[in-house]
Design a protein around this motif. Structure first.
Motif, short mmCIF file in Angstrom:
data_model
loop_
_atom_site.label_atom_id
_atom_site.label_comp_id
_atom_site.label_asym_id
_atom_site.label_seq_id
_atom_site.Cartn_x
_atom_site.Cartn_y
_atom_site.Cartn_z
N ALA A 43 0.83 -1.21 0.00
CA ALA A 43 0.00 0.00 0.00
C ALA A 43 0.86 1.26 0.00
O ALA A 43 0.58 2.22 -0.72
CB ALA A 43 -0.92 -0.01 1.22
N ASP A 47 4.90 8.15 7.56
CA ASP A 47 5.31 8.67 6.25
C ASP A 47 6.80 8.37 6.04
O ASP A 47 7.65 8.75 6.86
CB ASP A 47 5.07 10.18 6.19
CG ASP A 47 5.21 10.75 4.79
OD1 ASP A 47 6.08 10.27 4.03
OD2 ASP A 47 4.47 11.70 4.46
N ASP A 83 4.05 5.16 -6.31
CA ASP A 83 3.33 4.78 -7.53
C ASP A 83 4.02 3.63 -8.26
O ASP A 83 4.24 3.65 -9.46
CB ASP A 83 3.21 5.98 -8.47
CG ASP A 83 2.22 5.72 -9.60
OD1 ASP A 83 1.28 4.91 -9.39
OD2 ASP A 83 2.38 6.32 -10.67
N ARG A 131 0.83 1.37 10.55
CA ARG A 131 -0.05 0.97 9.46
C ARG A 131 -0.70 -0.38 9.73
O ARG A 131 -1.87 -0.60 9.37
CB ARG A 131 0.73 0.92 8.16
CG ARG A 131 1.31 2.25 7.69
CD ARG A 131 0.24 3.18 7.14
NE ARG A 131 0.81 4.33 6.47
CZ ARG A 131 0.73 4.56 5.15
NH1 ARG A 131 0.10 3.69 4.37
NH2 ARG A 131 1.24 5.65 4.63
N GLN A 151 2.44 1.90 -3.44
CA GLN A 151 1.47 2.43 -4.40
C GLN A 151 1.13 3.88 -4.09
O GLN A 151 1.05 4.71 -4.99
CB GLN A 151 0.20 1.56 -4.37
CG GLN A 151 0.38 0.17 -4.95
CD GLN A 151 0.61 0.18 -6.46
OE1 GLN A 151 0.50 1.20 -7.12
NE2 GLN A 151 0.94 -0.98 -7.02
N GLN A 152 0.96 4.19 -2.81
CA GLN A 152 0.54 5.54 -2.42
C GLN A 152 1.65 6.56 -2.57
O GLN A 152 1.43 7.68 -3.04
CB GLN A 152 0.04 5.52 -0.98
CG GLN A 152 -1.24 4.73 -0.76
CD GLN A 152 -1.48 4.41 0.71
OE1 GLN A 152 -0.73 4.85 1.60
NE2 GLN A 152 -2.53 3.65 1.00
N GLN A 153 2.85 6.22 -2.14
CA GLN A 153 3.92 7.20 -2.06
C GLN A 153 4.92 7.13 -3.21
O GLN A 153 5.63 8.10 -3.47
CB GLN A 153 4.66 7.06 -0.72
CG GLN A 153 3.76 7.32 0.48
CD GLN A 153 4.53 7.48 1.79
OE1 GLN A 153 5.72 7.80 1.79
NE2 GLN A 153 3.86 7.26 2.90
#
Length: 283
Positions: A89, A271, A96, A210, A92-94
């Motif tokens: 995840a 993050d 791509d 997470r 993909q989020q941070q």
């Protein structure tokens, strides 16, 4: 930590119970194997930087596989599966891009990797030459009995820390840091190693946050278990416990305070950008 009844990872290579089964491999070519507590046992870790053989035995098992061994293996597999979902995840989020998970090798006794030999004494480590983590689950007993770092979430922190080295490898951080280390003095190399390790601690904190958000896995006292484990495997604490005066220029993983601080930073932030130990003016 709530872990029972959840998905297990398919990226487990179980070498327990095998003897002398040869498989092909390639040389480490100077790659770094990250070891958690080698300093505690006075182990010379330089062979882990040099593995150059083209074949090696998979494992030499010592003793029978007990019920405790099997439960530990199940726990590791669930924890690894959790890291896979969390980092997929995040990638993909941070970033791509997809996340390619590491394989975790379970062994009992001794085994070999392209980065060199592995045993319960060397502790868990990640080998970037084959993208595998090597773990003797007996190490969790060592954590509890010799390091004073018991608890299932302390064990999960160890797995997450080694996975974090794979994340560094996937992002190109580990190879670049090790390239610089090879051209540096011993003192400078050690300082870079500390930043590698503290970033892995920070990534472990991200995973903990997470995983709790996704699976509701944390129970009261779990974060404290991880923080205690980080404290017990700080370089200064390990050197004191070994009867030596702490020598900061020899540190390769960071002090207890630093390890706790960076784990907590990742846990509070979630993050990856907040885990840039390489740009930090102070650790």
């Amino acid at each position: 930590m709530k872990w029972r009844g959840r998905r297990t990872s398919r990226h487990i290579e179980d070498r327990r119970g095998r003897r002398g089964m040869g498989i092909a491999g390639t040389g480490g070519l100077g790659v770094l194997a990250i070891v958690v507590v080698g300093a505690l046992f006075g182990v010379d870790l330089t062979p882990l930087l040099q593995g150059t053989s083209t074949s090696y035995p998979q494992s030499q098992s010592t003793g029978t596989i007990t019920a405790a061994d099997e439960e530990a293996a199940q726990f590791v597999s669930v924890t690894l599966a959790d890291t896979e979902e969390v980092w997929q995840a995040i990638f993909q989020q941070q970033f791509d891009r997809p996340y390619d998970p590491a394989t975790l090798v379970l062994f009992k006794g001794v085994t070999q990797s392209p980065c060199g030999g592995a045993s319960g004494a060397t502790g868990p480590f990640y080998c970037p030459a084959d993208n595998k983590i090597y773990l003797d689950t007996q190490f969790f007993t060592t954590m509890r009995s010799r390091l004073g770092a018991g608890g299932d979430f302390a064990a999960a922190y160890v797995v997450a820390h080694e996975v974090a080295h794979h994340v560094q490898h996937e992002l190109g951080i580990l190879s670049e840091a090790n390239r610089i280390r090879r051209a540096a003095s011993e003192r400078e190399s050690n300082a870079i190693s500390v930043r590698i390790e503290l970033q892995a601690d920070c990534f472990s904190g991200i995973w903990a946050r997470r995983a709790d958000q996704k699976f509701g896995s944390l129970e009261q006292g779990d974060v404290e278990e991880a923080m205690n484990a980080a404290k017990q495997i700080g370089d200064d604490t390990l050197q004191r416990n070994a009867g030596r005066v702490p020598r900061p220029h020899t540190y390769t993983h960071g002090t207890s305070e630093q390890r706790q601080s960076w784990f907590l930073r990742g846990f509070q932030s979630g993050d990856v950008r907040d885990c840039d130990t390489f740009s930090a003016a102070a650790l």
